[in-house]
Each structure stands twice: as structure tokens, then as C-alpha cells.
Write a protein that holds these residues in place. Sequence first.
Motif, PDB file in Angstrom:
ATOM      1  N   LYS A 380      93.179  19.561 -27.127  1.00 55.73           N
ATOM      2  CA  LYS A 380      92.605  20.850 -26.731  1.00 55.73           C
ATOM      3  C   LYS A 380      92.384  21.661 -28.000  1.00 55.73           C
ATOM      4  O   LYS A 380      93.332  21.955 -28.742  1.00 55.73           O
ATOM      5  CB  LYS A 380      93.561  21.566 -25.785  1.00 55.73           C
ATOM      6  N   ILE A 381      91.124  22.010 -28.289  1.00 56.85           N
ATOM      7  CA  ILE A 381      90.798  22.750 -29.512  1.00 56.85           C
ATOM      8  C   ILE A 381      90.767  24.236 -29.191  1.00 56.85           C
ATOM      9  O   ILE A 381      89.967  24.703 -28.370  1.00 56.85           O
ATOM     10  CB  ILE A 381      89.449  22.306 -30.091  1.00 56.85           C
ATOM     11  N   VAL A 382      91.661  24.967 -29.836  1.00 52.85           N
ATOM     12  CA  VAL A 382      91.787  26.407 -29.601  1.00 52.85           C
ATOM     13  C   VAL A 382      91.196  27.147 -30.789  1.00 52.85           C
ATOM     14  O   VAL A 382      91.607  26.915 -31.940  1.00 52.85           O
ATOM     15  CB  VAL A 382      93.263  26.808 -29.405  1.00 52.85           C
ATOM     16  N   GLY A 383      90.235  28.010 -30.547  1.00 50.14           N
ATOM     17  CA  GLY A 383      89.680  28.850 -31.599  1.00 50.14           C
ATOM     18  C   GLY A 383      90.533  30.100 -31.756  1.00 50.14           C
ATOM     19  O   GLY A 383      90.927  30.718 -30.763  1.00 50.14           O
ATOM     20  N   LEU A 384      90.845  30.451 -32.983  1.00 46.02           N
ATOM     21  CA  LEU A 384      91.641  31.646 -33.278  1.00 46.02           C
ATOM     22  C   LEU A 384      90.828  32.545 -34.188  1.00 46.02           C
ATOM     23  O   LEU A 384      90.432  32.140 -35.281  1.00 46.02           O
ATOM     24  CB  LEU A 384      92.962  31.253 -33.950  1.00 46.02           C
ATOM     25  N   THR A 385      90.566  33.763 -33.761  1.00 48.57           N
ATOM     26  CA  THR A 385      89.729  34.660 -34.561  1.00 48.57           C
ATOM     27  C   THR A 385      90.250  36.086 -34.463  1.00 48.57           C
ATOM     28  O   THR A 385      91.158  36.390 -33.686  1.00 48.57           O
ATOM     29  CB  THR A 385      88.262  34.578 -34.109  1.00 48.57           C
ATOM     30  N   GLY A 386      89.671  36.950 -35.255  1.00 49.41           N
ATOM     31  CA  GLY A 386      90.055  38.354 -35.290  1.00 49.41           C
ATOM     32  C   GLY A 386      89.480  39.001 -36.525  1.00 49.41           C
ATOM     33  O   GLY A 386      89.149  38.310 -37.507  1.00 49.41           O
ATOM     34  N   GLY A 387      89.359  40.295 -36.499  1.00 53.15           N
ATOM     35  CA  GLY A 387      88.789  41.008 -37.631  1.00 53.15           C
ATOM     36  C   GLY A 387      89.763  41.143 -38.780  1.00 53.15           C
ATOM     37  O   GLY A 387      90.942  40.801 -38.664  1.00 53.15           O
TER      38      GLY A 387
END
Length: 572
Positions: A380-387
Motif C-alpha cells: 500500500k503506497i501512502v503519499g505524505l505531503t504538507g506545506g
Amino acid sequence: MYFSIIIPVYNRPDEINELLESLIQSTYTSDYEIVIVEDGSTITCQDVVQKFTDRLSISYYSKPNSGPGDSRNFGMKKAKGDYCIIFDSDCIIPNQYLLQVEKELKSKYVDCFGGPDKALKSFSNIQKAINFAMTSFLTTGGIRGGSEKIDKFQPRSFNMGISKKAFEVSKGFGNIHPGEDPDLSIRLWKLGYETRLFSSAFVYHKRRIDWDKFSIQVSKFGKARPILNSWYPEYKKITYWFPSLFIIGFVISFALLFVLFDWFLKFYFLYFVIIFIVSSIQNRNPIIGLLSVVAVWKQFFGYGIGFLKSFYKINILGKQPQEAFPELFFKVSEVEDNYERSMFNNDQSNAPIHKSVEKAIDKIINPIQKLVEPVQVKSKIVGLTGGIGSGKTAVANYLQSKGIPVYISDLEAKKVMEFPEIISQIATAFGIEIIGANTTLDREKLASIVFNEPEKLKQLNGIVHPAVKKHFDNWIIQHSKFPIIVKEAAILFESGSYKDCDTIITVSAPLETRIQRVLQRDKTTREKILQRINNQLSDEERIERSQFVVKNENFDETKKQVDEILNLLKNK
């Protein structure tokens, strides 16, 4: 005689290090060269090779990925020697190897030879068990070796040699893989060249595989054989059917249990008892004996089922090999000769049968195949992002502390930009002056070129982004055993990387908190931080496109949120 050692490599710098270390120990005193061909690797061995250039005569080449056969051909074209010796990168070479080859060639010269393989004491128990399955007279290893005359041996490409003359006439390896080595052997025979087994010229072959990879590998071996039989029917052998007959016999024996007849099954049990005893004695370890039973089971079933599927599609349905099994063929970039083009255009004598028949056969074979072939559970590929200042790096570090692999996009992109082939492409596009004195990128010069020119930036992204995407795809493969893996990227949505992900987590924090964090971390001003924040997507835009949101103000609370999300993902 001048030897050229050809070694194709793909993402295996550690293996190259071991192989070159072993060659340094060689007792061979004559000159020879080593030609290393980097086959489109994203993790290159250039730094490793550099360490050995003062002790070994090495040429290093980098090319786009086109498979091991084509890479060997590439290396042999570049080679200066009149006799090429080919190793896989996962081989360790005994110090007397080259002396043994020279001795054999002087006693009875042939234009192509093959050598056997053995296991070192340092190999893992699984590696030793797989080596037993691949080489024992009790298994298909014995069937392959024992059924071939010493003077009619089909060399295996992990340890083989071919004269430059024979390479040039035959055009080297075709683009099937596996199966490229027997294909080359047969073509050499047809051209009038001889092949021979050099039994004393062995290597230590690590076979960099676990159980899953082994099952997939032997299944491909089985699929390749009927293709080779269809190309060269005069070289068919009944022994190639043994693993498939083994399977069919096992299924029949198991079915006979329903009528209380178990004698056939007892013969299978006895066979595996013999495997256990022989391997335990040979390896002086009963654990390896037990593992050898598993290895032989997987070998027979993987090869046998692959063979049956291929025989059905090639011989019964009359499919073209590349149509039936595209995964067995690489695109040829360096060698594309008339032989290869004509080979796939030969008419098949059997007319195609209706698709429903193919489905019916699959219904018979697939349940058996599932017993031995690994169940490929997609990570399961989880994208992690944020400013900027949101704390996504702190969340990424927390995930890593829990044993979850995290791909930090900015760091990995910087590595990719230092790959020799990427530097070469950038230098071609933007001028040689962007390469510094130590052959690394001068990032300041490059930034000054692209900073105010959108078209130049687009051109740079066109070089770097595909390479990073390929690097990430390889990273996924390397971490495929993990149920959850994470891709961290500040511009996950802007770059289109979100398309790689199954679910997205956005890390957010109040604006003032973000500003204070960056002020403490970087030597910058409040105005510059606000300018960077305004140039990014807003938290509202990210949250709207995400499945999960982590509010990162108090990190203890943040960790609890992350744990809850992980529990949800694991239970999905």
C-alpha cells in the motif's frame, strides 16, 4: 590470449564490490581487462569501481536498461580481448579460475565454454538450499547437466566464455530472458562452433534470491523452454518434460487418495526423504536439508507449471512467444539483427483455438500454481505531503522509526541528479559549464539558468522527473515485502506524484506555528517564508484532495493520529 571479463549489473554495487575483491585475489599473472556495463541502474556502482581502478584494468560503461543479454553484447562490443568471459554480478570468482580456463583452452580449444557453480560457506542457508536444487543430480539441475554431453554443453550465462570471433558471427545474445544462453549455444552449434563444459572453472554463485523470487525465476525457466523448442525443434529432449510429469504424477497421486490408494504418494514422500538426507550430508546441516526439500518442491512445481502453460500457449494455441509471454522479452537497443526479426515472424503450424479453451486450461493449472507461486500482495503506497513548516519530515521520521520505509523525494531527487547518465543529459541540454571540477553538477549555475526561464525549467524537469519516477519504481520493488510504504513529497500534487499513491496523508499546522518553525530552522526572514507558503498549494487544497489529515501542533498528539491512521490502513 587476452581475456575480457564482461559483467552486466543492475542496481547491485555491493555485489560488484565482492566480485572485484575476489578478482584481486586471482593467481593469474597475464594481463586481462574487466568491462562493467551498468544496465540503466538507478543505484550505480561507479564509486565502487573507482576504488579498484588502480589495481585492476577496468572499463565502466552506463547505458539505458535493456536487459542482461543486450548488456553482455554491449560489453563484448567494447571489449579489447580476443576471448570474452561473462559473469553475473552475484558471482564470486575463485583465485585459480582464469588459470583453469587458460589450461582448458590450451588442451582443447573451443569458441564457447560454460562452467559450473558452487556455494561458499558464507552463503545463507536458503542460498545453499537453492544451490543444491539448481545443481544436484537428484533435481532438474541434474537433469539439465546430466542430460547434456560434456562436448555438447549449453553454457549458462552466469559463468561462460565466448571468443570474439564467435560473438561477432552469432551477434551474441538474443532478447529473451531467461533462455538467452541455450538460445546462443544452439545458434553457435548451427554456425559450426563447439561448446564445452569446463568442470574445473567453477564460480561461487550467490543467486541473490529468496523463496518468492526463486519461484518466479524457475517458472520463467519453464516458460522459456517450449519457446526454445519451437525455435529449434531438432534439439527437443524428453528430459525437459520431467518437472511437468512430476506435477501431473503428483496431482494423480493425490487424487488417488480418494479411492484409498496411496502408493504413488509414498514414492513422492520417499523422493523428498532422499533429498533431505543427501542435502543434509552434502551440506553437513539438517536445516539446509529441510530447506532443500522446500527448494526442490518449488523448483519442480514452478518450472513444471511454467512449462505446461508455455507449451499450451506456444504449441497448442500457436501464439507468438512475445505475445504469449511479453515479460520474457527485453526491447533490444544495441543488437537487433535479422535473426531476431525473423525468429518472431515464423508461421506456426497450429491454428489458434478459441479463447474459451485457454481459459479452461488456466482453470486447471492456476489452482496448482497457487500452491507454489508466491501470492503477490501489493504494498500500500501512502503519499505524505504538507506545506513548509507543517512538520511532515517529523512525521516521516516517526513512520521510519516504526519500521515503515519512507521515500524522501527531495533527498532521492538530489541523488538521481548525480547519476552519470543524468549529468550527461543535463550537460548536453545546458552546457558543459554546469559540471564542476569534480564531475558533479554545479547546482548554483544550473539554478541561475532555469530560475527565471520557465521553458528551461520545463526542459530540466523533463530530464529529471522520469529518472526520479524510475528510481521510485525500483525503490517500490526493493520494498515490496512491506505492507505499507510511504512517499514523502512537498509537491506531491503539483508534480503528479499523487497518482503513484493509494492514499494520501496531509500534515497541517496553523500558519503562525509553521512560520516560527521555519524561522528557528532556517536563516531566513518572515517575508521569504510567507512568499514560499503563498507559492505552494494551500492547506485547504491539499486537505480536500487527501484521505487523511494529521494536525501537527503537539507532537505527542500527532503520533497518536499517525498510529490511528496506520491501524486503519492495516485493517483495510
